[in-house]
Write a protein that holds these residues in place. Structure first.
Motif, PDB file in Angstrom:
ATOM      1  N   VAL A   1      54.043  62.294  51.077  1.00 35.91           N
ATOM      2  CA  VAL A   1      54.703  62.933  51.185  1.00 35.91           C
ATOM      3  C   VAL A   1      55.451  63.691  49.952  1.00 35.91           C
ATOM      4  O   VAL A   1      55.790  64.557  49.971  1.00 35.91           O
ATOM      5  N   VAL A   2      55.343  63.685  49.015  1.00 34.12           N
ATOM      6  CA  VAL A   2      56.061  63.415  47.610  1.00 34.12           C
ATOM      7  C   VAL A   2      54.886  65.110  47.310  1.00 34.12           C
ATOM      8  O   VAL A   2      55.189  66.164  46.360  1.00 34.12           O
ATOM      9  N   SER A   3      53.434  64.579  47.537  1.00 37.53           N
ATOM     10  CA  SER A   3      52.484  65.900  47.197  1.00 37.53           C
ATOM     11  C   SER A   3      52.658  66.539  48.440  1.00 37.53           C
ATOM     12  O   SER A   3      52.049  67.970  47.930  1.00 37.53           O
ATOM     13  N   LEU A   4      53.601  66.609  48.804  1.00 37.40           N
ATOM     14  CA  LEU A   4      53.385  68.146  49.845  1.00 37.40           C
ATOM     15  C   LEU A   4      54.058  69.399  49.898  1.00 37.40           C
ATOM     16  O   LEU A   4      53.607  70.404  49.712  1.00 37.40           O
ATOM     17  N   PRO A   5      55.534  68.915  48.873  1.00 37.61           N
ATOM     18  CA  PRO A   5      55.922  69.874  48.230  1.00 37.61           C
ATOM     19  C   PRO A   5      55.043  71.054  46.945  1.00 37.61           C
ATOM     20  O   PRO A   5      55.049  72.307  47.009  1.00 37.61           O
TER      21      PRO A   5
ATOM     22  N   ASN B   1      59.143  70.088  43.304  1.00 41.40           N
ATOM     23  CA  ASN B   1      58.242  68.757  42.833  1.00 41.40           C
ATOM     24  C   ASN B   1      58.499  67.584  41.634  1.00 41.40           C
ATOM     25  O   ASN B   1      58.863  66.714  41.242  1.00 41.40           O
ATOM     26  N   GLY B   2      59.297  68.960  40.509  1.00 34.09           N
ATOM     27  CA  GLY B   2      60.474  67.822  39.532  1.00 34.09           C
ATOM     28  C   GLY B   2      61.296  66.943  40.067  1.00 34.09           C
ATOM     29  O   GLY B   2      62.024  65.752  39.636  1.00 34.09           O
ATOM     30  N   ILE B   3      61.914  66.382  41.490  1.00 33.97           N
ATOM     31  CA  ILE B   3      62.964  65.637  41.842  1.00 33.97           C
ATOM     32  C   ILE B   3      61.879  64.735  42.570  1.00 33.97           C
ATOM     33  O   ILE B   3      62.117  63.497  42.243  1.00 33.97           O
ATOM     34  N   VAL B   4      61.448  65.504  43.590  1.00 30.89           N
ATOM     35  CA  VAL B   4      60.337  64.238  45.006  1.00 30.89           C
ATOM     36  C   VAL B   4      59.212  63.396  43.975  1.00 30.89           C
ATOM     37  O   VAL B   4      59.534  61.975  44.245  1.00 30.89           O
ATOM     38  N   SER B   5      58.700  64.432  42.581  1.00 30.14           N
ATOM     39  CA  SER B   5      57.301  63.354  42.498  1.00 30.14           C
ATOM     40  C   SER B   5      57.695  62.830  41.201  1.00 30.14           C
ATOM     41  O   SER B   5      57.088  61.087  41.268  1.00 30.14           O
ATOM     42  N   PRO B   6      58.591  62.639  39.982  1.00 33.74           N
ATOM     43  CA  PRO B   6      59.325  61.579  39.799  1.00 33.74           C
ATOM     44  C   PRO B   6      58.833  60.162  40.583  1.00 33.74           C
ATOM     45  O   PRO B   6      59.265  58.525  39.786  1.00 33.74           O
ATOM     46  N   TYR B   7      60.379  60.713  41.460  1.00 35.36           N
ATOM     47  CA  TYR B   7      60.851  59.416  41.594  1.00 35.36           C
ATOM     48  C   TYR B   7      60.062  58.232  41.898  1.00 35.36           C
ATOM     49  O   TYR B   7      60.126  56.690  42.273  1.00 35.36           O
ATOM     50  N   VAL B   8      59.001  58.438  42.563  1.00 38.29           N
ATOM     51  CA  VAL B   8      57.728  57.879  43.279  1.00 38.29           C
ATOM     52  C   VAL B   8      56.873  57.271  42.165  1.00 38.29           C
ATOM     53  O   VAL B   8      55.825  56.313  41.674  1.00 38.29           O
ATOM     54  N   THR B   9      56.634  58.413  40.894  1.00 36.84           N
ATOM     55  CA  THR B   9      56.264  58.073  39.784  1.00 36.84           C
ATOM     56  C   THR B   9      56.826  56.316  38.742  1.00 36.84           C
ATOM     57  O   THR B   9      56.140  55.875  38.953  1.00 36.84           O
ATOM     58  N   GLY B  10      57.745  56.376  39.212  1.00 39.98           N
ATOM     59  CA  GLY B  10      58.292  55.575  38.992  1.00 39.98           C
ATOM     60  C   GLY B  10      58.469  53.909  39.617  1.00 39.98           C
ATOM     61  O   GLY B  10      58.020  52.811  39.197  1.00 39.98           O
ATOM     62  N   LEU B  11      57.751  54.434  40.711  1.00 40.44           N
ATOM     63  CA  LEU B  11      56.844  52.674  41.462  1.00 40.44           C
ATOM     64  C   LEU B  11      56.347  52.076  40.644  1.00 40.44           C
ATOM     65  O   LEU B  11      55.744  51.155  41.124  1.00 40.44           O
ATOM     66  N   LEU B  12      55.142  53.939  40.019  1.00 39.66           N
ATOM     67  CA  LEU B  12      54.449  52.886  38.880  1.00 39.66           C
ATOM     68  C   LEU B  12      54.486  52.034  38.097  1.00 39.66           C
ATOM     69  O   LEU B  12      54.107  50.995  37.961  1.00 39.66           O
ATOM     70  N   PHE B  13      55.693  52.290  37.256  1.00 42.53           N
ATOM     71  CA  PHE B  13      56.106  51.420  36.469  1.00 42.53           C
ATOM     72  C   PHE B  13      56.613  50.087  36.534  1.00 42.53           C
ATOM     73  O   PHE B  13      56.478  49.030  36.487  1.00 42.53           O
ATOM     74  N   TRP B  14      57.589  49.984  38.136  1.00 38.64           N
ATOM     75  CA  TRP B  14      57.522  49.022  38.768  1.00 38.64           C
ATOM     76  C   TRP B  14      56.400  48.021  38.836  1.00 38.64           C
ATOM     77  O   TRP B  14      56.911  46.807  38.671  1.00 38.64           O
TER      78      TRP B  14
END
Length: 483
Positions: A98-102, A378-391
């Motif tokens: 969903v964050v890829s949609l913006p 994109n600078g809001i939603v995309s980094p939030y999801v990138t955080g899952l990778l670090f988790w």
């Protein structure tokens, strides 16, 4: 080039090809333009700092996770599912899609703009295209792509080879021509051109633009599903990440410097984010006395590149999300495929969400405002999801005895976990401050309008992600299946 295994005759993807495939999704000329407008020449030092403190660790973590889960084909959603369970796997799959949609809306907007430049040879003003006309043209573009993807299966995928390759060449050309220009002793547009112009400023403007900087450099995990198509993925995938980091660093640093040569960094056009790429190549043609040659070469390249991205994002995004992992949490209608094996209802869901985002943003005063707000989303939603990778990386290193890996990023477990938390905190900080609008003056009605959209639009995407599993659960109960 791809290599051929002599034992089973299987064709493998080599690590340089993986790096090039990833490069197209990670960084482009527009990414450099966006952040140049936010930070000016100071963005050069921002790129250097982020490259060392964030991008290299981030891409090496992708290399580590890709090595651990070399036989998995779901990328981030698979990593989260294996480290945090199926439900978190669905959440990751939904969020990642969903964050890829913006960004998909941003690509569609850019496609419309590229065709406008192709027809007019210049930037359009608001009198030539209203907000709603802009939104309508973008929506029509979505529908056309749904039709072509449905009728001709993956016939549009070849555009990614032509468009992506051409964009890489054009970006490199811009950097080379800049140094050729300077080599002739020609004047620099940014004056005064002092060392202090390159120094970072750790103020509110930096914090509000940090999310967009991260967005510009993230996405290296997009090629993770291809690890199992490499001859020795656990060993070679990290090499691709090193190559990607080097290419990203080169283009962001030298590309931003080049922009300072052709643009006055102290007085940039208001619509630089929307039209800056075209202005840059027009300026280069003017400086070398070649008229609009570079401009039209870039217009055609940009149109092909955006069409390629649209084709891949519409199809690939839906396929990733509608994987076996997510099916249990989705209404049955969304999991159905057509005769070509394409998730056609997933395409229509994509179109619906993108249209809602686009028409909400169309309430802003101008087309330029629409473009900027959707870009910054994109600078809001995309980094939030990138955080899952670090988790996922943190979980893997905490329980590393359960997740053996041929490639290990940072052998000291405690330090590796510290670096994982560092990247996670930086990412969440950038995403959170990104909610504050950067393209409007604080306290104005436009700033408030953008702030509301920056909150409402992500909540809409989250809400839909909650509703779909509830519908799926109701369907299972209705059909007497396991709830």
């Amino acid at each position: 080039m791809d290599s051929l295994d002599q034992t089973d005759k299987r064709k493998y993807i080599s690590w340089p090809v993986i790096a090039l495939m990833d490069f197209v999704t990670v960084i482009g000329f527009d990414d450099i333009i966006y952040n140049f407008q936010n930070q000016g020449l100071a963005v050069v030092s921002d790129w250097v700092m982020l490259l060392v403190l964030f991008v290299i660790p981030y891409e090496m973590m992708v290399g580590h996770l890709g090595s651990v889960f070399a036989k998995e084909g779901g990328g981030l959603s698979s990593w989260i599912r294996h480290t945090s369970g199926d439900k978190m796997g669905y959440i990751a799959a939904w969020c990642y899609w969903v964050v890829s949609l913006p960004y998909l809306v941003d690509v569609a907007n850019s496609t419309v703009i590229s065709f406008a430049w192709l027809i007019k040879g210049r930037a359009l003003d608001d009198s030539e295209m209203s907000n709603w006309a802009f939104a309508l043209f973008t929506a029509i573009l979505f529908v056309l792509f749904i039709f072509f993807q449905h009728k001709f299966a993956n016939s549009l995928q070849w555009l990614s080879i032509i468009g992506g390759g051409a964009m890489f060449v054009m970006t490199i050309l811009f950097v080379i021509m800049t140094f050729a220009y300077l080599g002739e002793g020609r004047p620099i547009a940014t004056q005064p051109f002092h060392f202090k112009n390159f120094m970072p400023t750790f103020d509110m403007k930096f914090l509000t633009s940090l999310g967009l900087l991260i967005f510009a450099m993230n996405g290296s995990e997009f090629v993770a599903p291809y690890v199992n198509e490499m001859k020795d993925g656990p060993r070679d995938f990290p090499k691709a990440m090193y190559m990607l980091a080097a290419m990203t660093g080169f283009l962001t640093i030298f590309g931003s410097f080049s922009l300072g040569v052709f643009f006055n960094a102290h007085k940039l056009p208001n619509d630089l984010k929307m039209n800056g790429s075209y202005y840059a190549f027009k300026a280069m043609g003017d400086k070398f006395g070649m008229g609009n040659f570079f401009l039209y070469a870039f217009i055609v390249t940009q149109a092909l590149y955006m069409l390629a991205q649209l084709a891949v994002l519409v199809d690939g995004g839906a396929r990733i999300f509608l994987s076996d992992t997510a099916k249990r949490y989705l209404p049955k209608q969304l999991t159905k495929t057509d005769k070509n094996g394409l998730p056609i209802n997933g395409y229509w869901l994509t179109t619906f969400i993108c249209s809602v985002l686009l028409f909400l943003s169309s309430t802003l005063p101008s087309v330029n405002d629409i473009f900027n707000q959707l870009l910054n989303l994109n600078g809001i939603v995309s980094p939030y999801v990138t955080g899952l990778l670090f988790w996922a990386f943190i979980k893997v290193r905490v329980h590393q005895e359960d997740y053996p890996s041929e490639y290990v990023y940072i052998k000291n477990r405690k330090f590796a976990i510290f670096v994982g938390w560092w990247c996670l905190i930086v990412t969440l900080t950038g995403a959170t401050f990104g909610i504050l609008p950067i393209d409007a003056k604080f306290g104005t009605s436009k700033w408030t309008h953008m702030l509301i959209l920056n909150i409402v639009e992500p909540l809409f995407m989250i809400g839909l992600g909650i509703i779909l599993p509830l519908i799926a659960k109701w369907q299972r109960k209705r059909d007497g299946e396991e709830a």
